[in-house]
Design a protein around this motif. Structure first.
Motif, PDB file in Angstrom:
ATOM      1  N   TRP A  83      10.309  20.386  -6.302  1.00 64.85           N
ATOM      2  CA  TRP A  83       9.104  21.050  -6.525  1.00 64.85           C
ATOM      3  C   TRP A  83       8.099  20.068  -7.333  1.00 64.85           C
ATOM      4  N   THR A  84       6.795  20.179  -7.027  1.00 61.95           N
ATOM      5  CA  THR A  84       5.912  19.798  -8.413  1.00 61.95           C
ATOM      6  C   THR A  84       5.305  21.007  -9.069  1.00 61.95           C
ATOM      7  N   GLU A  85       4.394  20.462  -9.934  1.00 61.64           N
ATOM      8  CA  GLU A  85       3.745  21.825 -10.751  1.00 61.64           C
ATOM      9  C   GLU A  85       2.554  22.402  -9.617  1.00 61.64           C
ATOM     10  N   LEU A  86       2.098  21.671  -8.909  1.00 61.58           N
ATOM     11  CA  LEU A  86       1.104  22.160  -7.924  1.00 61.58           C
ATOM     12  C   LEU A  86       2.100  23.056  -6.747  1.00 61.58           C
ATOM     13  N   ASP A  87       3.315  22.680  -6.342  1.00 53.03           N
ATOM     14  CA  ASP A  87       4.146  23.543  -5.614  1.00 53.03           C
ATOM     15  C   ASP A  87       4.423  24.697  -6.170  1.00 53.03           C
ATOM     16  N   ILE A  88       4.708  24.590  -7.346  1.00 55.62           N
ATOM     17  CA  ILE A  88       5.022  26.009  -8.303  1.00 55.62           C
ATOM     18  C   ILE A  88       3.783  26.907  -8.313  1.00 55.62           C
ATOM     19  N   TRP A  89       2.671  26.514  -8.515  1.00 52.25           N
ATOM     20  CA  TRP A  89       1.414  27.252  -8.596  1.00 52.25           C
ATOM     21  C   TRP A  89       0.934  27.832  -7.311  1.00 52.25           C
ATOM     22  N   SER A  90       1.172  26.755  -6.261  1.00 56.32           N
ATOM     23  CA  SER A  90       0.781  27.359  -4.758  1.00 56.32           C
ATOM     24  C   SER A  90       1.427  28.505  -4.426  1.00 56.32           C
ATOM     25  N   TYR A  91       2.892  28.230  -4.608  1.00 53.26           N
ATOM     26  CA  TYR A  91       3.863  29.451  -4.250  1.00 53.26           C
ATOM     27  C   TYR A  91       3.531  30.661  -5.084  1.00 53.26           C
ATOM     28  N   ILE A  92       3.539  30.622  -6.334  1.00 48.82           N
ATOM     29  CA  ILE A  92       3.162  31.573  -7.243  1.00 48.82           C
ATOM     30  C   ILE A  92       1.765  32.492  -6.560  1.00 48.82           C
ATOM     31  N   ARG A  93       0.735  31.713  -6.291  1.00 50.84           N
ATOM     32  CA  ARG A  93      -0.278  32.299  -5.688  1.00 50.84           C
ATOM     33  C   ARG A  93       0.034  33.039  -4.558  1.00 50.84           C
ATOM     34  N   SER A 141     -10.924  27.488 -17.910  1.00 49.29           N
ATOM     35  CA  SER A 141     -11.320  28.598 -17.441  1.00 49.29           C
ATOM     36  C   SER A 141     -10.838  29.225 -16.263  1.00 49.29           C
ATOM     37  N   ALA A 142      -9.523  28.592 -15.904  1.00 54.10           N
ATOM     38  CA  ALA A 142      -8.900  29.110 -14.843  1.00 54.10           C
ATOM     39  C   ALA A 142      -8.033  30.545 -15.169  1.00 54.10           C
ATOM     40  N   ALA A 143      -8.663  31.535 -14.761  1.00 55.47           N
ATOM     41  CA  ALA A 143      -8.254  33.012 -14.845  1.00 55.47           C
ATOM     42  C   ALA A 143      -7.411  33.389 -13.687  1.00 55.47           C
ATOM     43  N   THR A 144      -7.373  32.776 -12.696  1.00 58.87           N
ATOM     44  CA  THR A 144      -6.750  33.385 -11.619  1.00 58.87           C
ATOM     45  C   THR A 144      -5.633  32.184 -10.998  1.00 58.87           C
ATOM     46  N   PRO A 145      -4.523  32.664 -10.337  1.00 63.64           N
ATOM     47  CA  PRO A 145      -3.695  31.617  -9.588  1.00 63.64           C
ATOM     48  C   PRO A 145      -4.619  30.728  -8.778  1.00 63.64           C
ATOM     49  N   ASP A 146      -5.613  30.983  -8.131  1.00 64.63           N
ATOM     50  CA  ASP A 146      -6.387  30.085  -7.144  1.00 64.63           C
ATOM     51  C   ASP A 146      -6.968  29.246  -8.199  1.00 64.63           C
ATOM     52  N   ASP A 147      -7.606  29.647  -9.234  1.00 63.97           N
ATOM     53  CA  ASP A 147      -8.276  28.718 -10.186  1.00 63.97           C
ATOM     54  C   ASP A 147      -7.321  27.655 -10.825  1.00 63.97           C
ATOM     55  N   VAL A 148      -6.213  28.216 -11.061  1.00 65.07           N
ATOM     56  CA  VAL A 148      -4.965  26.955 -11.682  1.00 65.07           C
ATOM     57  C   VAL A 148      -4.699  26.348 -10.764  1.00 65.07           C
ATOM     58  N   VAL A 149      -4.386  26.668  -9.234  1.00 66.76           N
ATOM     59  CA  VAL A 149      -4.264  25.699  -8.305  1.00 66.76           C
ATOM     60  C   VAL A 149      -5.274  24.508  -8.177  1.00 66.76           C
ATOM     61  N   ALA A 150      -6.496  24.926  -8.251  1.00 72.36           N
ATOM     62  CA  ALA A 150      -7.449  23.994  -8.309  1.00 72.36           C
ATOM     63  C   ALA A 150      -7.315  22.909  -9.328  1.00 72.36           C
ATOM     64  N   GLU A 151      -7.145  23.462 -10.498  1.00 71.25           N
ATOM     65  CA  GLU A 151      -7.086  22.821 -11.791  1.00 71.25           C
ATOM     66  C   GLU A 151      -6.007  21.790 -11.670  1.00 71.25           C
ATOM     67  N   VAL A 152      -4.790  22.418 -11.550  1.00 69.41           N
ATOM     68  CA  VAL A 152      -3.659  21.551 -11.316  1.00 69.41           C
ATOM     69  C   VAL A 152      -3.858  20.262 -10.435  1.00 69.41           C
ATOM     70  N   ALA A 153      -4.500  20.619  -9.207  1.00 68.78           N
ATOM     71  CA  ALA A 153      -4.546  19.588  -8.237  1.00 68.78           C
ATOM     72  C   ALA A 153      -5.380  18.444  -8.696  1.00 68.78           C
ATOM     73  N   ALA A 154      -6.336  18.771  -9.663  1.00 66.71           N
ATOM     74  CA  ALA A 154      -7.120  17.917 -10.044  1.00 66.71           C
ATOM     75  C   ALA A 154      -6.727  17.196 -11.660  1.00 66.71           C
ATOM     76  N   ALA A 155      -5.408  17.468 -11.899  1.00 67.87           N
ATOM     77  CA  ALA A 155      -4.976  17.053 -13.176  1.00 67.87           C
ATOM     78  C   ALA A 155      -4.336  15.761 -13.112  1.00 67.87           C
ATOM     79  N   ARG A 156      -4.475  14.918 -14.037  1.00 69.17           N
ATOM     80  CA  ARG A 156      -3.966  13.545 -13.913  1.00 69.17           C
ATOM     81  C   ARG A 156      -2.916  13.280 -14.874  1.00 69.17           C
ATOM     82  N   LEU A 157      -2.620  14.288 -16.009  1.00 69.51           N
ATOM     83  CA  LEU A 157      -1.526  14.204 -16.777  1.00 69.51           C
ATOM     84  C   LEU A 157      -0.694  15.534 -16.690  1.00 69.51           C
ATOM     85  N   THR A 158       0.873  15.093 -16.641  1.00 72.46           N
ATOM     86  CA  THR A 158       1.633  16.135 -16.429  1.00 72.46           C
ATOM     87  C   THR A 158       1.568  17.253 -17.697  1.00 72.46           C
TER      88      THR A 158
END
Length: 308
Positions: A195-205, A266-283
């Motif tokens: 799994w990746t961090e993005l996988d984790i958050w997508s599944y949590i959502r 400003s990511a206050a929901t799982p959807d917001d976090v998924v979008a933020e993690v997808a754009a992140a360039r640092l682990t």
């Protein structure tokens, strides 16, 4: 063989997250069937919470057949401990807690000059594994989390002293896991290895998995130290020319409050976090874990000593 319209009519869905879930459940069942006293290492963070969620799925409608182990540094955020205790009550799970403070009080450990207790977790972890005779320990290591993961298998053998030797890792072909071990040895199992961090958050959502509130945007007093934002609390106080300020932040990982940073968000929901993690360039570790910045081999060195 079903025709294409018939396949569509069946309506089954099997995407990448389904495959990851299936693999994790398979690992839980394989280990539970082969070992006598497994345990889940639990911190209250998103990865270990997801492990509990997957374990509950793996053995439903029965209860999870093994306990959880929390190595408590004593420097936890209260939101995490509250969440941990509520989760245990809701699922009826047995929790074993190893308090690092107990090891300090009786002289088995010495407080570090910098006050950080993350590196002190190894001895309580190994002592607790031995005292409870756990022969398999589930952890949440992921493929994007550390360079050492490339050398460690899903089933990782540890010697009688809890040490990991990257030269003695066994091949794992066709999802066949080798759990053979001698008396005194144990294995560490990593159901989230792929799994990746993005996988984790997508599944949590998608699964609506509850997490501590720290993972979502909130206002908090912080200070900047060594290029990281640390939350001001009873373990972290401003020194020298540090000037605390209020900011809207969230945590990408949770742990010892002395070395776990947060990020402005400003990511206050799982959807917001998924979008933020997808754009992140640092682990998440590179962005928010001060003790993982010691060296590129820092995590691998700790694992060789027995850390998870």
């Amino acid at each position: 063989m079903l025709s294409a319209p018939a396949v569509a009519q069946v309506g089954t869905r099997f995407d990448a997250l389904d495959a990851l879930e299936s693999e994790a459940i398979h690992i839980f069942r394989e280990v539970a069937g082969e070992f006598d006293r497994p345990v889940i290492l639990f911190s209250g963070g998103k990865d270990s919470t997801l492990l509990v969620h997957l374990a509950a799925k793996a053995f439903a409608p029965a209860a999870v057949p093994f306990p959880l182990l929390h190595v408590d540094t004593g420097h936890n955020y209260p939101e995490v401990i509250d969440f941990r205790d509520r989760l245990m009550d809701r699922l009826g799970l047995r929790l074993v807690v190893a308090h690092v403070q107990d090891w300090i009080d009786d002289g088995r450990l010495v407080e570090r000059p910098d006050g950080t207790r993350n590196p002190l977790q190894t001895v309580p972890l190994l002592d607790s594994i031995n005292a409870n005779r756990f022969d398999a320990v589930f952890g949440g290591g992921r493929r994007d989390e550390e360079r050492a993961r490339a050398k460690e298998r899903i089933i990782s053998l540890r010697d009688g002293f809890g040490r990991w030797d990257p030269r003695k890792q066994r091949p794992e072909l066709w999802n066949l896991y080798n759990g053979r071990h001698r008396t005194g040895e144990n294995i560490r199992a990593f159901p989230l290895s792929n799994w990746t961090e993005l996988d984790i958050w997508s599944y949590i959502r998608d699964e609506n998995v509850e997490l501590p509130s720290l993972y979502f945007a909130h206002r908090r007093e912080v200070l900047e130290r060594d290029g990281m934002l640390l939350a001001v609390n009873r373990f972290v106080r401003p020194t020298g020319d540090e000037h605390p300020f209020d900011a809207t932040v969230r945590f990408r990982t949770v742990g010892d409050a002395t070395c776990t940073g947060c990020v402005e968000s400003s990511a206050a929901t799982p959807d917001d976090v998924v979008a933020e993690v997808a754009a992140a360039r640092l682990t998440e570790r590179g962005a928010t874990r001060a003790d993982d910045r010691i060296s590129e081999a820092g995590m691998e060195d700790r694992k060789k000593e027995g850390y998870f």
